[in-house]
Design a protein around this motif. Sequence first.
Motif, PDB file in Angstrom:
ATOM      1  N   VAL A 239       0.824  -1.217   0.000  1.00  0.00           N
ATOM      2  CA  VAL A 239       0.000   0.000   0.000  1.00  0.00           C
ATOM      3  C   VAL A 239       0.856   1.263   0.000  1.00  0.00           C
ATOM      4  CG1 VAL A 239      -1.864  -1.214   1.175  1.00  0.00           C
ATOM      5  CG2 VAL A 239      -0.213   0.082   2.537  1.00  0.00           C
ATOM      6  N   LEU A 240       2.092   1.187   0.521  1.00  0.00           N
ATOM      7  CA  LEU A 240       2.956   2.362   0.541  1.00  0.00           C
ATOM      8  C   LEU A 240       3.471   2.718  -0.851  1.00  0.00           C
ATOM      9  CD1 LEU A 240       5.042   1.700   3.781  1.00  0.00           C
ATOM     10  CD2 LEU A 240       3.348   3.503   3.430  1.00  0.00           C
ATOM     11  N   VAL A 241       3.416   1.772  -1.795  1.00  0.00           N
ATOM     12  CA  VAL A 241       3.906   2.029  -3.140  1.00  0.00           C
ATOM     13  C   VAL A 241       2.789   2.547  -4.051  1.00  0.00           C
ATOM     14  CG1 VAL A 241       5.168   1.036  -5.087  1.00  0.00           C
ATOM     15  CG2 VAL A 241       5.503   0.126  -2.805  1.00  0.00           C
ATOM     16  N   TYR A 242       1.552   2.222  -3.738  1.00  0.00           N
ATOM     17  CA  TYR A 242       0.423   2.565  -4.603  1.00  0.00           C
ATOM     18  C   TYR A 242      -0.581   3.446  -3.848  1.00  0.00           C
ATOM     19  CZ  TYR A 242       2.241  -0.989  -7.744  1.00  0.00           C
ATOM     20  OH  TYR A 242       3.051  -1.714  -8.595  1.00  0.00           O
ATOM     21  N   PRO A 243      -0.225   4.694  -3.574  1.00  0.00           N
ATOM     22  CA  PRO A 243      -1.153   5.570  -2.848  1.00  0.00           C
ATOM     23  C   PRO A 243      -2.400   5.923  -3.648  1.00  0.00           C
ATOM     24  CG  PRO A 243       0.739   6.814  -3.634  1.00  0.00           C
ATOM     25  CD  PRO A 243       1.036   5.370  -3.902  1.00  0.00           C
ATOM     26  N   HIS A 244      -2.349   5.804  -4.983  1.00  0.00           N
ATOM     27  CA  HIS A 244      -3.495   6.156  -5.818  1.00  0.00           C
ATOM     28  C   HIS A 244      -4.532   5.030  -5.863  1.00  0.00           C
ATOM     29  CE1 HIS A 244      -0.557   4.025  -8.338  1.00  0.00           C
ATOM     30  NE2 HIS A 244      -1.586   3.560  -9.013  1.00  0.00           N
ATOM     31  N   VAL A 245      -4.251   3.901  -5.202  1.00  0.00           N
ATOM     32  CA  VAL A 245      -5.172   2.768  -5.161  1.00  0.00           C
ATOM     33  C   VAL A 245      -5.777   2.673  -3.765  1.00  0.00           C
ATOM     34  CG1 VAL A 245      -5.397   0.270  -5.450  1.00  0.00           C
ATOM     35  CG2 VAL A 245      -3.825   1.552  -6.907  1.00  0.00           C
ATOM     36  N   ALA A 246      -7.079   2.400  -3.696  1.00  0.00           N
ATOM     37  CA  ALA A 246      -7.760   2.225  -2.401  1.00  0.00           C
ATOM     38  C   ALA A 246      -7.630   0.766  -1.960  1.00  0.00           C
ATOM     39  CB  ALA A 246      -9.222   2.613  -2.519  1.00  0.00           C
ATOM     40  N   PHE A 247      -7.344   0.567  -0.683  1.00  0.00           N
ATOM     41  CA  PHE A 247      -7.163  -0.779  -0.135  1.00  0.00           C
ATOM     42  C   PHE A 247      -8.016  -0.942   1.121  1.00  0.00           C
ATOM     43  CE2 PHE A 247      -3.214  -0.032  -2.414  1.00  0.00           C
ATOM     44  CZ  PHE A 247      -2.934  -1.249  -3.017  1.00  0.00           C
ATOM     45  N   SER A 248      -8.372  -2.182   1.399  1.00  0.00           N
ATOM     46  CA  SER A 248      -8.996  -2.514   2.681  1.00  0.00           C
ATOM     47  C   SER A 248      -8.556  -3.912   3.086  1.00  0.00           C
ATOM     48  CB  SER A 248     -10.523  -2.438   2.604  1.00  0.00           C
ATOM     49  OG  SER A 248     -11.040  -3.502   1.818  1.00  0.00           O
ATOM     50  N   LEU A 249      -8.497  -4.145   4.397  1.00  0.00           N
ATOM     51  CA  LEU A 249      -8.096  -5.455   4.934  1.00  0.00           C
ATOM     52  C   LEU A 249      -9.013  -5.811   6.088  1.00  0.00           C
ATOM     53  CD1 LEU A 249      -6.087  -7.851   5.157  1.00  0.00           C
ATOM     54  CD2 LEU A 249      -4.691  -6.415   6.651  1.00  0.00           C
ATOM     55  N   HIS A 250      -9.587  -7.003   6.025  1.00  0.00           N
ATOM     56  CA  HIS A 250     -10.468  -7.508   7.082  1.00  0.00           C
ATOM     57  C   HIS A 250      -9.916  -8.832   7.602  1.00  0.00           C
ATOM     58  CE1 HIS A 250     -13.134  -4.624   5.132  1.00  0.00           C
ATOM     59  NE2 HIS A 250     -13.925  -4.675   6.190  1.00  0.00           N
ATOM     60  N   SER A 251      -9.997  -9.022   8.906  1.00  0.00           N
ATOM     61  CA  SER A 251      -9.574 -10.273   9.536  1.00  0.00           C
ATOM     62  C   SER A 251     -10.712 -10.818  10.375  1.00  0.00           C
ATOM     63  CB  SER A 251      -8.343 -10.035  10.415  1.00  0.00           C
ATOM     64  OG  SER A 251      -7.995 -11.207  11.130  1.00  0.00           O
ATOM     65  N   ASN A 252     -11.171 -12.018  10.036  1.00  0.00           N
ATOM     66  CA  ASN A 252     -12.294 -12.662  10.738  1.00  0.00           C
ATOM     67  C   ASN A 252     -13.514 -11.749  10.797  1.00  0.00           C
ATOM     68  OD1 ASN A 252     -10.656 -14.889  11.163  1.00  0.00           O
ATOM     69  ND2 ASN A 252     -10.063 -14.242  13.223  1.00  0.00           N
ATOM     70  N   GLY A 253     -13.767 -11.025   9.711  1.00  0.00           N
ATOM     71  CA  GLY A 253     -14.936 -10.157   9.624  1.00  0.00           C
ATOM     72  C   GLY A 253     -14.748  -8.766  10.182  1.00  0.00           C
ATOM     73  N   ALA A 254     -13.658  -8.501  10.885  1.00  0.00           N
ATOM     74  CA  ALA A 254     -13.409  -7.178  11.477  1.00  0.00           C
ATOM     75  C   ALA A 254     -12.470  -6.379  10.585  1.00  0.00           C
ATOM     76  CB  ALA A 254     -12.817  -7.316  12.870  1.00  0.00           C
ATOM     77  N   GLU A 255     -12.781  -5.098  10.416  1.00  0.00           N
ATOM     78  CA  GLU A 255     -11.941  -4.248   9.577  1.00  0.00           C
ATOM     79  C   GLU A 255     -10.640  -3.912  10.300  1.00  0.00           C
ATOM     80  OE1 GLU A 255     -12.382   0.232   8.642  1.00  0.00           O
ATOM     81  OE2 GLU A 255     -13.455  -0.783   7.015  1.00  0.00           O
ATOM     82  N   VAL A 256      -9.527  -4.199   9.654  1.00  0.00           N
ATOM     83  CA  VAL A 256      -8.212  -3.908  10.209  1.00  0.00           C
ATOM     84  C   VAL A 256      -7.648  -2.621   9.615  1.00  0.00           C
ATOM     85  CG1 VAL A 256      -5.840  -4.743  10.473  1.00  0.00           C
ATOM     86  CG2 VAL A 256      -7.754  -6.350  10.612  1.00  0.00           C
TER      87      VAL A 256
END
Length: 604
Positions: free
Chosen positions: A180-197
């Motif tokens: 994510v540090l290389v692609y600031p123009h892209v939106a990212f999301s990460l979820h673990s066991n259903g919870a947003e991290v």
Amino acid sequence: MSDIIQLLPDSVANQIAAGEVIQRPASVVKELVENALDAGAKEVHVMVVDAGKTSILVIDDGCGMSATDARLAFERHATSKIRKADDLFDLHTMGFRGEALASIAAVAQVELTTRMAVDEVGTVTTIHGSRFVSQEPVQCAVGSQFKVENLFYNVPARRKFLKSNATELNNILAAYERIVLVYPHVAFSLHSNGAEVSSLKASGMRQRVIDVFGKRINQDLLPVAVDTTLCRISGYVGKPEAARKKGAHQFFFVNGRYMRHPYFAKAVMAPFERLVPQGEQVPFFIYFEVDPADIDVNIHPTKTEIKFDNEQAIWQILSAAVKDAVGKFNDVPSIDFDTEGKPEFPPFIPGNGGSTPPAGGGNPLYNPFKDTRGSHDASNMRHWEELYQKTEMEVTQERTLFDDQEEKDAPADIIAEKSPIHYQYKGKYVMTAVKSGLMIIDQHRAHLRVLYEEYLEKMRMHRWASQSMLFPEIVVFPPTEADVVVQLAPELSEVGFSITDLGGGSFSIDGVPADIEGVDATAMLREIVAAAKEKVGRPREEVDAAVALTMARRAAIPQGQVLSNEEMESLVNRLFGCSNVNMSPDGKNILGILQQEEMEHLLG
């Protein structure tokens, strides 16, 4: 004799390749997200269950694949990114070998749902352990959706050696950060066991660094920028006051790819040599743009080790760029306006008669070129060998002293006949007379040992009181460290910390250990998390030791603090009550003894 050499089946070859490319769930996340970015995705969503051991889902809005490409993508060495060998020297994509999907499919159950913009319907392809199961049309959005379940289900030995969920999730977060540090123009999301991290919107480079590591880092960043014919370097380096012993965020990227490079790390730290304490590191985020023909990324399966054609020249450019950034930050000299009580020196005016030049001295007859060696007594030179001869009695005495040294330095003997009067030397050492000579104690290391053992004992006995804070302090951690804080909650509670999880990586410090008044609670918590991060998944004793050592470092008597005789007496007595009086918890000597014989020889 019959032939014994045969070709391995493709499924076995793919499992062997997976051993290099797919080492843990984090490797799967890295490869799938990089494929999404190569496909031109503007949004990438990652969802894991049980730290990726049960399920990994990566969804992107990239260009998608046709039904034929979806089936062919899982074949070994199938790729859309290169066509000939020369393309290896002109890479503009994250992947190029065509091994990742084949390796993942060899050790997991994979389902790919994908559709191109020109197609009305998409396709879903299912492969289990390199075995094609099915492919059929399906209605879906443009892009790709990879679902990887039961990783290493058909390789029990590999699955058995996976670490705990906490450790594997931490590895996933580390891989996620590097992308994510290389692609600031892209939106990212990460979820673990259903919870947003983590949830990151498209932004600029500096804002992405702030979004990942918290607003606090914004005030510590110095811009780095240089453009030469060899390379273009941009990014940020931390201010000297942002230096930390552990947990400093340090990242190198070249042509949009994360890399490790200890040699370049020294170039970044060189300008800080006299600005930060020894052993501390400053954060940095450095981005290189070089001609693809001048680097080789094909020397390791993970592509994190990169060889540069002009490594030494780039080292010098990088060091100069960082030095320039630090120089601009510190180019305004400080002015001291507090002149009250200070002596005034009148300015010197030539011809005022206020001063006279000093009178010259020396021997006017001295000639440095004249040989005067003959004036010395020649007998001294003839008998020089006698100066290096020792009598048999002296040698015997030295051996006896060496053999008896351990007995003389026994803690019980030292403490039994020590003097009650102590002397502090330069606010750093405590000196006291003992039976065998003069004992010299490093006050900071001694107090560090004392506090370390006391803190460990309190943690074992669960009897550490907490002091409520009048105004709770808010501290923000990046995802990789926020998860560590949650895991450390029981240990932190036992040592007296009262911490409330506010969500989104924010925590409120409501209470601190009662014995550490005056210590910066926020800084201490950050150091504890940085130290414990290296121990995630280790036994509880190792985590407790890391927490106790970090707290002891913060609370120990600093060098230069003046102590009364009573305080020195208490420190010495508490030190000799410890299990180890000679070494600090970080392996440094605490005390030394100047033997009586050494002093007599020195003054004899």
